[in-house]
Design a protein around this motif. Structure first.
Motif, PDB file in Angstrom:
ATOM      1  N   GLU A 111      13.588-108.571 -21.914  1.00 39.78           N
ATOM      2  CA  GLU A 111      15.405-109.257 -21.674  1.00 39.78           C
ATOM      3  C   GLU A 111      15.028-108.755 -23.189  1.00 39.78           C
ATOM      4  N   LEU A 112      16.830-108.260 -23.057  1.00 44.41           N
ATOM      5  CA  LEU A 112      17.636-108.162 -23.882  1.00 44.41           C
ATOM      6  C   LEU A 112      17.629-108.538 -25.143  1.00 44.41           C
ATOM      7  N   TRP A 113      17.678-108.347 -26.722  1.00 45.64           N
ATOM      8  CA  TRP A 113      17.347-109.372 -27.573  1.00 45.64           C
ATOM      9  C   TRP A 113      18.862-109.400 -27.663  1.00 45.64           C
ATOM     10  N   LEU A 114      20.091-108.836 -27.733  1.00 41.10           N
ATOM     11  CA  LEU A 114      21.381-109.523 -28.131  1.00 41.10           C
ATOM     12  C   LEU A 114      22.144-110.269 -26.798  1.00 41.10           C
ATOM     13  N   GLN A 115      22.198-111.102 -26.273  1.00 36.37           N
ATOM     14  CA  GLN A 115      22.845-111.444 -25.796  1.00 36.37           C
ATOM     15  C   GLN A 115      22.719-113.077 -25.965  1.00 36.37           C
ATOM     16  N   ALA A 116      23.840-113.466 -24.493  1.00 41.35           N
ATOM     17  CA  ALA A 116      23.792-115.274 -24.935  1.00 41.35           C
ATOM     18  C   ALA A 116      25.373-115.495 -23.140  1.00 41.35           C
ATOM     19  N   PHE A 124      27.396-116.299 -21.592  1.00 38.15           N
ATOM     20  CA  PHE A 124      29.635-117.228 -21.494  1.00 38.15           C
ATOM     21  C   PHE A 124      29.511-117.609 -20.710  1.00 38.15           C
ATOM     22  N   LYS A 125      30.192-119.282 -20.233  1.00 30.98           N
ATOM     23  CA  LYS A 125      30.424-120.048 -19.052  1.00 30.98           C
ATOM     24  C   LYS A 125      29.397-119.415 -17.927  1.00 30.98           C
ATOM     25  N   ASN A 126      29.860-118.756 -17.264  1.00 34.43           N
ATOM     26  CA  ASN A 126      28.910-118.137 -16.386  1.00 34.43           C
ATOM     27  C   ASN A 126      28.362-116.775 -15.828  1.00 34.43           C
ATOM     28  N   GLU A 127      28.558-116.354 -17.339  1.00 31.42           N
ATOM     29  CA  GLU A 127      28.501-114.951 -17.253  1.00 31.42           C
ATOM     30  C   GLU A 127      28.133-114.780 -17.822  1.00 31.42           C
ATOM     31  N   VAL A 128      27.437-113.766 -18.603  1.00 31.13           N
ATOM     32  CA  VAL A 128      26.207-113.250 -19.571  1.00 31.13           C
ATOM     33  C   VAL A 128      26.929-111.710 -20.270  1.00 31.13           C
ATOM     34  N   PHE A 129      27.178-112.013 -21.561  1.00 30.30           N
ATOM     35  CA  PHE A 129      27.216-111.806 -22.878  1.00 30.30           C
ATOM     36  C   PHE A 129      26.279-110.590 -23.632  1.00 30.30           C
ATOM     37  N   TRP A 130      26.620-109.553 -23.527  1.00 33.00           N
ATOM     38  CA  TRP A 130      25.027-108.559 -23.714  1.00 33.00           C
ATOM     39  C   TRP A 130      25.225-107.402 -24.500  1.00 33.00           C
ATOM     40  N   ALA A 131      24.662-106.768 -25.510  1.00 32.57           N
ATOM     41  CA  ALA A 131      24.984-105.506 -25.957  1.00 32.57           C
ATOM     42  C   ALA A 131      23.328-104.943 -26.391  1.00 32.57           C
ATOM     43  N   ASN A 132      23.021-104.248 -26.122  1.00 29.98           N
ATOM     44  CA  ASN A 132      22.397-102.902 -26.373  1.00 29.98           C
ATOM     45  C   ASN A 132      21.506-103.112 -27.938  1.00 29.98           C
ATOM     46  N   SER A 148      26.610 -95.186 -22.850  1.00 35.08           N
ATOM     47  CA  SER A 148      25.162 -94.057 -22.393  1.00 35.08           C
ATOM     48  C   SER A 148      25.107 -93.379 -24.549  1.00 35.08           C
ATOM     49  N   ASP A 149      26.636 -93.556 -24.551  1.00 34.23           N
ATOM     50  CA  ASP A 149      26.425 -93.742 -26.241  1.00 34.23           C
ATOM     51  C   ASP A 149      25.507 -95.090 -27.329  1.00 34.23           C
ATOM     52  N   PHE A 150      25.876 -95.731 -26.906  1.00 33.89           N
ATOM     53  CA  PHE A 150      24.521 -96.845 -27.368  1.00 33.89           C
ATOM     54  C   PHE A 150      23.251 -97.586 -26.846  1.00 33.89           C
ATOM     55  N   THR A 151      22.864 -96.203 -26.261  1.00 27.69           N
ATOM     56  CA  THR A 151      21.511 -96.005 -26.043  1.00 27.69           C
ATOM     57  C   THR A 151      20.006 -96.146 -26.583  1.00 27.69           C
ATOM     58  N   ASN A 152      20.565 -95.122 -27.244  1.00 28.73           N
ATOM     59  CA  ASN A 152      19.138 -94.522 -28.337  1.00 28.73           C
ATOM     60  C   ASN A 152      18.705 -95.830 -28.642  1.00 28.73           C
ATOM     61  N   THR A 153      19.082 -96.636 -29.138  1.00 31.14           N
ATOM     62  CA  THR A 153      17.584 -97.818 -29.234  1.00 31.14           C
ATOM     63  C   THR A 153      18.665 -98.523 -28.842  1.00 31.14           C
ATOM     64  N   ILE A 154      17.698 -99.441 -28.058  1.00 32.72           N
ATOM     65  CA  ILE A 154      17.915-101.103 -27.660  1.00 32.72           C
ATOM     66  C   ILE A 154      16.882-101.858 -27.695  1.00 32.72           C
ATOM     67  N   LEU A 155      17.615-103.285 -28.671  1.00 37.50           N
ATOM     68  CA  LEU A 155      16.136-104.197 -28.965  1.00 37.50           C
ATOM     69  C   LEU A 155      15.645-105.354 -27.762  1.00 37.50           C
ATOM     70  N   VAL A 156      14.741-104.877 -27.988  1.00 43.39           N
ATOM     71  CA  VAL A 156      14.238-106.318 -26.920  1.00 43.39           C
ATOM     72  C   VAL A 156      14.181-107.324 -27.410  1.00 43.39           C
TER      73      VAL A 156
END
Ligand SMILES: [Zn+2]
Length: 142
Positions: free
Chosen positions: A73-78, A80-88, A13-21
């Protein structure tokens, strides 16, 4: 590499002020900000598309790769193997980078689980460190 990571006891919740999509109109980078008055506001600097929604729990989507309010869709995601790495956003990305690149991970006493403690196993795994940092490097310039 033995840089020390000090858990700053931050939560997601400390990283939800701005979300890139991804902009629903032009597919470029758009931002979502929250305001008490107007709810969530999506705006795109590329095509100047804007949209706002009042925040209510019913509208929220549950997917980890889309935002809560608009389901974009989040802008920052990729993948990784069978997972998804993402950031807000880039701050969130940088915080995880510090965590992943550190050899020593400190914990503090607190009354809740912090963001890094809740990270999925593939992010915590030392054997994925190099590949994850490479992936983060790519996302940083996106
Ligand atoms: Zn746009």
């Amino acid at each position: 590499m033995n840089t020390r990571f000090k858990d700053a006891n931050l939560r997601l919740s400390d990283f939800t002020n701005t979300i890139l999509v991804v902009c629903p109109k032009c597919r470029k980078k758009a931002t979502i900000r929250q305001s008490e008055k107007e709810g969530a506001i999506l705006s795109c600097f590329e095509c100047h598309y804007t949209s706002n929604k009042c925040i209510s729990d019913e509208d929220r989507t549950d997917s980890i790769t889309t935002d809560y309010w608009f389901g974009q869709e989040l802008w920052l995601q990729a993948a990784f193997k069978n997972e998804v790495f993402w950031a807000n956003n880039y701050e969130h990305l940088d915080y995880m980078k510090q965590y992943i690149s550190s050899g020593l991970r400190e914990r503090h006493k607190r009354a809740f689980f912090t963001l890094v403690e809740k990270l999925p196993g593939f992010i915590k795994s030392a054997k994925n460190r190099e590949r994850l940092l490479k992936l983060i490097g790519k996302l940083e310039t996106k």
